[in-house]
Design an enzyme around this catalytic site. Structure first.
Site, PDB file in Angstrom:
ATOM      1  N   THR A 277     -67.032  46.672  43.647  1.00 52.02           N
ATOM      2  CA  THR A 277     -66.057  46.223  42.666  1.00 52.02           C
ATOM      3  C   THR A 277     -65.771  47.296  41.628  1.00 52.02           C
ATOM      4  O   THR A 277     -64.684  47.341  41.050  1.00 52.02           O
ATOM      5  CB  THR A 277     -66.559  44.936  41.986  1.00 52.02           C
ATOM      6  OG1 THR A 277     -66.786  43.946  42.982  1.00 52.02           O
ATOM      7  CG2 THR A 277     -65.556  44.398  40.980  1.00 52.02           C
TER       8      THR A 277
ATOM      9  N   LYS B 183     -78.381  40.512  48.595  1.00 50.55           N
ATOM     10  CA  LYS B 183     -77.019  40.056  48.358  1.00 50.55           C
ATOM     11  C   LYS B 183     -76.425  39.765  49.720  1.00 50.55           C
ATOM     12  O   LYS B 183     -76.235  40.670  50.536  1.00 50.55           O
ATOM     13  CB  LYS B 183     -76.196  41.102  47.612  1.00 50.55           C
ATOM     14  CG  LYS B 183     -74.747  40.641  47.387  1.00 50.55           C
ATOM     15  CD  LYS B 183     -73.911  41.672  46.650  1.00 50.55           C
ATOM     16  CE  LYS B 183     -72.474  41.164  46.509  1.00 50.55           C
ATOM     17  NZ  LYS B 183     -71.597  42.139  45.806  1.00 50.55           N
TER      18      LYS B 183
ATOM     19  N   ILE C 268     -73.924  37.412  43.147  1.00 48.36           N
ATOM     20  CA  ILE C 268     -73.318  38.619  42.588  1.00 48.36           C
ATOM     21  C   ILE C 268     -71.865  38.562  43.003  1.00 48.36           C
ATOM     22  O   ILE C 268     -71.533  38.738  44.177  1.00 48.36           O
ATOM     23  CB  ILE C 268     -73.995  39.900  43.123  1.00 48.36           C
ATOM     24  CG1 ILE C 268     -75.471  39.927  42.734  1.00 48.36           C
ATOM     25  CG2 ILE C 268     -73.293  41.147  42.594  1.00 48.36           C
ATOM     26  CD1 ILE C 268     -76.244  41.126  43.292  1.00 48.36           C
TER      27      ILE C 268
ATOM     28  N   TYR D 271     -78.115  44.843  50.247  1.00 40.79           N
ATOM     29  CA  TYR D 271     -76.764  44.299  50.325  1.00 40.79           C
ATOM     30  C   TYR D 271     -76.364  44.202  51.788  1.00 40.79           C
ATOM     31  O   TYR D 271     -76.126  45.198  52.453  1.00 40.79           O
ATOM     32  CB  TYR D 271     -75.822  45.222  49.550  1.00 40.79           C
ATOM     33  CG  TYR D 271     -74.407  44.725  49.361  1.00 40.79           C
ATOM     34  CD1 TYR D 271     -74.001  43.460  49.786  1.00 40.79           C
ATOM     35  CD2 TYR D 271     -73.465  45.527  48.724  1.00 40.79           C
ATOM     36  CE1 TYR D 271     -72.709  43.004  49.582  1.00 40.79           C
ATOM     37  CE2 TYR D 271     -72.166  45.093  48.518  1.00 40.79           C
ATOM     38  CZ  TYR D 271     -71.793  43.840  48.956  1.00 40.79           C
ATOM     39  OH  TYR D 271     -70.493  43.406  48.767  1.00 40.79           O
TER      40      TYR D 271
END
Length: 309
Positions: free
Chosen positions: A61, A179, A222, A151
Site C-alpha cells: 500500500t 498476514k 492488516i 505475508y
C-alpha cells in the site's frame, strides 16, 4: 510467539501480542513528487487516534517498490517517531525473494528500536517448493532483529501454500504471525485457523473478507481500506471478540462494500483519491507504473464510506 519475548532484540512494541487492526500506510506525495512527510505523520496519528493497534510502513500500500532507499528510510523514521510517542506497534515491510538479500533488508531494521515486527512476503516469482519456503523463513527468523509476520498472498507471489505448510512456518521460533491474503476463504483457510501453532496469530489481509476471517478465529487484520474508516474496522474486530454477532454481521457487510470500492482499481489509487478528497493528503498522486484512480472510482468509494453506520 509473543512479540515482546523475542530473544534477539530489545526492540519495543506497543502491545504484548499480535492482534487488532493494523493500518498499512500509504506514502503521500507532494506536488513536486516528493514524500509528504508531514501528511504521513498525520495519517499515522489519525490511525492510532481511531483505535488501530498499530501501523505498517513500507507495505504494498505504501508503493514501496517505487521508493528510493532514502525515501524508505524517511517513511520508517516518521512512523517510528509516531510509535515512540504514542506507544503503537510499528511493523515495517522488509525482505526480497532472495534469502541473502532478505537477510540484509531485515538487518537494516535494527536502526529503529521502535520497529516491533517485519512484514515479509513469501518469495515471489521464483516459486520455491513448500520446503524451500520453510527453509527461507527459518534462515530469516534466525537472523532478524525483530519477529516476522509472514505475508501469504499467492495471487501476487504465484506460490500457493496449504495449511500444513503455513502451520510449519508459523511454528518457527521468531515468526509471530501471518498476514493471510489468499484471495478468498476455502478449505485450507478453515483448516489453518482451526489448528494454529501456539502463540501464532493470523491477520486477515484481504479487506473484503475481514469479517468472516474474524468469525473463524483471525486475531485482526492488516487492511488498506482501514485508512478510510479506521474506527469502524476497530469496532468490527471488537464486536466479534465480544460475541455481538448482529452488529458484527451488519458492520462487516458494510465494510466489505467499502473495501470492494477501495479495490475497484489498483491499490492504493482509490484510497489515495479518497484521502485527497477528504483533505488529508496534498495530492492523490501515485508513481508509475500506477496511474491515479478515476473520479468515478473515488466517488463510489466516498458513497460507500458515507453510508456506513
Amino acid at each position: 510467539m509473543r512479540l515482546d519475548t523475542h530473544t534477539k532484540t530489545t526492540h519495543t512494541t506497543g502491545t504484548t501480542a499480535l492482534h487488532g487492526i493494523h493500518v498499512p500506510l500509504i506514502t503521500p506525495f507532494d506536488r513536486a513528487g516528493n514524500v509528504a512527510a508531514e501528511a504521513l505523520e498525520a495519517l499515522a496519528h489519525e490511525a492510532l487516534d481511531a483505535g488501530a493497534a498499530g501501523i505498517v510502513a513500507l507495505g504494498t500500500t505504501g508503493e514501496t517498490a517505487t521508493l528510493e532507499e532514502a525515501e524508505r528510510d524517511l517513511v520508517t523514521e516518521v512512523c517510528a517517531r509516531v510509535c515512540r510517542e504514542r506507544g503503537g506497534m510499528l511493523t515495517v515491510g522488509a525482505g526480497t525473494s532472495g534469502t541473502r538479500a532478505a537477510e540484509a533488508s531485515l538487518a537494516r531494521l535494527a536502526r529503529w528500536p521502535q520497529v516491533g515486527a517485519a512484514l515479509v512476503t513469501v518469495p515471489s516469482f521464483v516459486r520455491p517448493a513448500a520446503a524451500g519456503v520453510l527453509a527461507h523463513f527459518t534462515r530469516l527468523a534466525g537472523v532478524s532483529p525483530v519477529p516476522l509476520i509472514v505475508y501469504h498472498i499467492p495471487y501476487r507471489t504465484g506460490q500457493p501454500l496449504d495449511a500444513a505448510a503455513l502451520r510449519a512456518v508459523g511454528a518457527l521460533p521468531g515468526v509471530a504471525g501471518l498476514k493471510y491474503a489468499g484471495g478468498g476463504i476455502d478449505q485450507e483457510t478453515v483448516a489453518l485457523l482451526g489448528d494454529l501453532p501456539d502463540g501464532f496469530a493470523v491477520l486477515a489481509g484481504d479487506d473484503a473478507y475481514l469479517s468472516p476471517m474474524l468469525a473463524l478465529g483471525a486475531a485482526g487484520g492488516i487492511l488498506a481500506s482501514a485508512h478510510l474508516a479506521t474506527e469502524r474496522f476497530v469496532e468490527l474486530a471488537a464486536a466479534w471478540r465480544a460475541g455481538d454477532v448482529p452488529r458484527a454481521r451488519s458492520l462487516g457487510h458494510a465494510l466489505a462494500r467499502l473495501s470492494a470500492a477501495a479495490f475497484a482499481e489498483p491499490n492504493p489509487t482509490v484510497v489515495k483519491g479518497v484521502l485527497h478528497a477528504q483533505g488529508r493528503i496534498p495530492t492523490p498522486d501515485v508513481r508509475l507504473p500506477l496511474l491515479p484512480a478515476s473520479p468515478e472510482a473515488v466517488a463510489a468509494a466516498l458513497k460507500e464510506l458515507a453510508e456506513i453506520q
